[in-house]
Structure formats: C-alpha cells, structure tokens
Design a protein around this motif. Structure first.
Motif, PDB file in Angstrom:
ATOM      1  N   SER A  48       0.823  -1.214   0.000  1.00 39.74           N
ATOM      2  CA  SER A  48       0.000   0.000   0.000  1.00 39.74           C
ATOM      3  C   SER A  48       0.850   1.254   0.000  1.00 39.74           C
ATOM      4  CB  SER A  48      -0.921   0.008   1.222  1.00 39.74           C
ATOM      5  OG  SER A  48      -2.027  -0.837   1.036  1.00 39.74           O
ATOM      6  N   LEU A  90      -6.777   8.316  11.668  1.00 41.75           N
ATOM      7  CA  LEU A  90      -6.207   7.205  10.907  1.00 41.75           C
ATOM      8  C   LEU A  90      -7.320   6.227  10.562  1.00 41.75           C
ATOM      9  CD1 LEU A  90      -3.573   8.440  12.088  1.00 41.75           C
ATOM     10  CD2 LEU A  90      -2.628   6.142  12.085  1.00 41.75           C
ATOM     11  N   ASN A  92      -9.608   4.217   7.170  1.00 42.76           N
ATOM     12  CA  ASN A  92      -9.475   3.680   5.820  1.00 42.76           C
ATOM     13  C   ASN A  92      -8.023   3.337   5.494  1.00 42.76           C
ATOM     14  OD1 ASN A  92     -10.367   2.903   3.215  1.00 42.76           O
ATOM     15  ND2 ASN A  92      -9.822   4.904   2.374  1.00 42.76           N
ATOM     16  N   THR A  93      -7.365   2.668   6.426  1.00 43.08           N
ATOM     17  CA  THR A  93      -5.973   2.303   6.219  1.00 43.08           C
ATOM     18  C   THR A  93      -5.674   0.960   6.875  1.00 43.08           C
ATOM     19  OG1 THR A  93      -3.713   3.155   6.309  1.00 43.08           O
ATOM     20  CG2 THR A  93      -5.036   3.421   8.305  1.00 43.08           C
ATOM     21  N   ASN A 116      -3.245   5.664   2.917  1.00 42.14           N
ATOM     22  CA  ASN A 116      -4.498   4.933   3.100  1.00 42.14           C
ATOM     23  C   ASN A 116      -4.780   3.986   1.927  1.00 42.14           C
ATOM     24  OD1 ASN A 116      -5.779   6.356   0.987  1.00 42.14           O
ATOM     25  ND2 ASN A 116      -6.790   7.778   2.371  1.00 42.14           N
ATOM     26  N   ILE A 122      -2.087  10.259   4.758  1.00 37.20           N
ATOM     27  CA  ILE A 122      -2.756  10.651   5.998  1.00 37.20           C
ATOM     28  C   ILE A 122      -1.831  11.624   6.721  1.00 37.20           C
ATOM     29  CG2 ILE A 122      -3.622   9.856   8.230  1.00 37.20           C
ATOM     30  CD1 ILE A 122      -4.243   7.178   6.909  1.00 37.20           C
TER      31      ILE A 122
END
Length: 257
Positions: A48, A90, A92-93, A116, A122
């Motif tokens: 990611s 923090l 959607n991660t 994210n 972020i």
C-alpha cells in the motif's frame, strides 16, 4: 491510559519488533494485512505504501499503556485501539493491533499505514498531541485509571489559563463524541461540564458555525480541532431536524478566540 507515537520508514523493522518474540506478543486485530507472519504483514503494508512512493515516513507506531490496576480484556483493548485511531484521523488504512505481555502493566502496540487504502497520504502533523488527547478522552469515557507519566527532567512551558480552558473543552468534546448518539445528547453533555454551545448564523438565518465557551473564554470549534466545526458535527451525527440548534443564541461580536 498513556499514548506514545512514533513515525518511521521501515515496516519490516516495526512489524518484526512488535510481533516477535511470539511469547510476548498477541495479535488482537488486523485490517488489510496478514497476521500469520511479521514478514508477510510488512509486505502488505509496503504494497500500500508503494501507491504513494514519495511518502517515505509512512509507518505509524502507536503505544497505548494502561495502569497496572486497569482490568482490560483483549476485546476492550482492540475496541479502544480502533476508537483511538478513528479519533486521531487514521481511518481507511491498514492496521495491526498487538498486545505485549513483557511488562507489569498492560500495553498495546499499534501499527498503521500513513498511506491509506486509496493511495492518499494521511496527515502526520501533531500526531503525538492528537494521540495524547484521544487517550485522555478514552480514559475518561471508559472510566479507566489515569496513568501518569514520570515528571520530565526539564518541565515544559506552563499552559496559560486560556490554554488550559481550551484543553478542558477539547477533552469534554472528544469524550462526548464517543459517548453521545446525537447532537442533542452532546449539547446536554457539554452543559453538564459547564460549557456553553453557541452557534453563528448567516444573513439567511442558517447556522454556519459553532463555538464553545467556558467561563470568560470562548473558542471557535474548528480552532479546537478541525473535526469540531459545525460541518464536522453534521458528519458525525448526521442532520437531525429536532436538535436544539433553532433555540441557540447568536455569537456576539468581539468574541474572544
């Protein structure tokens, strides 16, 4: 409960430290990463991170420490960790929450990706302060024992009276957002803490802003935290026609910020 925040560059090193040795580490919650092996977990975090190659310090490492006399179950720890992350922004991660048992007091290690799941950064500004305030609010909301840090060798600057009041308002709002299910409940919560909720209206009479006052000091909601603007509360609670905003007073000119 005490919060400590570290940001870094290496998911590999962080995952290895937090998850090993297995005798002291127990994984309580993961989102978006594999938990079977620290190496695989780090690979998932890195995948990611590569969505935003220029974000070099993408590792969030938070530590939540509880008082030795706190009776906290694994379920409560995992729940507190998720609320803590939500409060500091923090969301959607990828996340991994790991309990350590190598000290007398219960404590958690939280690894999160500052890139994210949509490949967006972020913000890491003031993460330490945001974490401290979130921990204070959660401690009060869940009636945990206040765990005090050891005094600093060189004490920091003493807060002014105005800054102290602002901190008190922030803690009251943060706790209320977690406990209240509607904006009306939040207003009642603030009244119980001797804090006035005031609204600003535009020329059409529509509410366009919110402020909080305790004693002789008043602050715009957004100056306390960007999530505490009127639009922020609308997102948190949704629009409800029966909330008591119609009876709220206008802000006076010359309001102290």
């Amino acid at each position: 409960m005490i919060s400590k925040v570290i940001t870094g560059k290496s998911f590999s090193g962080c995952c290895r430290y937090v998850c090993k040795p297995a005798e002291r580490a127990e994984i309580l919650y993961v989102h978006g990463v594999r938990e079977s092996d620290p190496k695989q977990m780090a690979e998932d975090f890195e995948q990611s991170r590569r969505l935003l190659p220029n974000k070099h310090r993408a590792v969030f490492h938070g530590i939540l420490s509880f008082h030795p006399d706190d009776k906290v179950t694994n379920e409560l720890m995992a729940n507190l960790a998720q609320k803590y992350l939500q409060e500091i922004g923090l969301i959607n991660t990828q996340v991994a929450v790991v309990k350590h048992t190598d000290k007398a007091h219960p404590h958690l290690h939280i690894i999160a990706n500052l890139v994210n799941l949509n490949g967006k950064a972020i913000s890491d500004s003031w993460l330490g302060l945001r974490g401290k305030k979130a921990a204070q609010a959660l401690t009060q909301a869940h009636r945990l024992i206040v765990a005090e840090r050891r005094p600093r060798k060189q004490p920091g600057r003493v807060l002014s009276e105005e800054e102290t009041v602002k901190e008190e308002i922030h803690t009251a709002i943060a706790t209320g957002r977690m406990l209240c299910h509607s904006f009306e409940e939040l207003q009642n919560w603030m009244v119980r803490h001797q804090i006035d909720v005031m609204f600003k209206r535009n020329r059409a009479g529509e509410i366009c802003g919110i402020s909080f006052r305790k004693g002789k000091y008043a602050f715009k909601g957004s100056s306390i935290h960007r999530a505490y603007s009127f639009s922020g509360f609308q997102k948190t609670f949704g629009y409800r026609p029966n909330i008591r905003i119609e009876q709220a007073p206008r802000l006076r000119r010359g309001l102290r910020r």
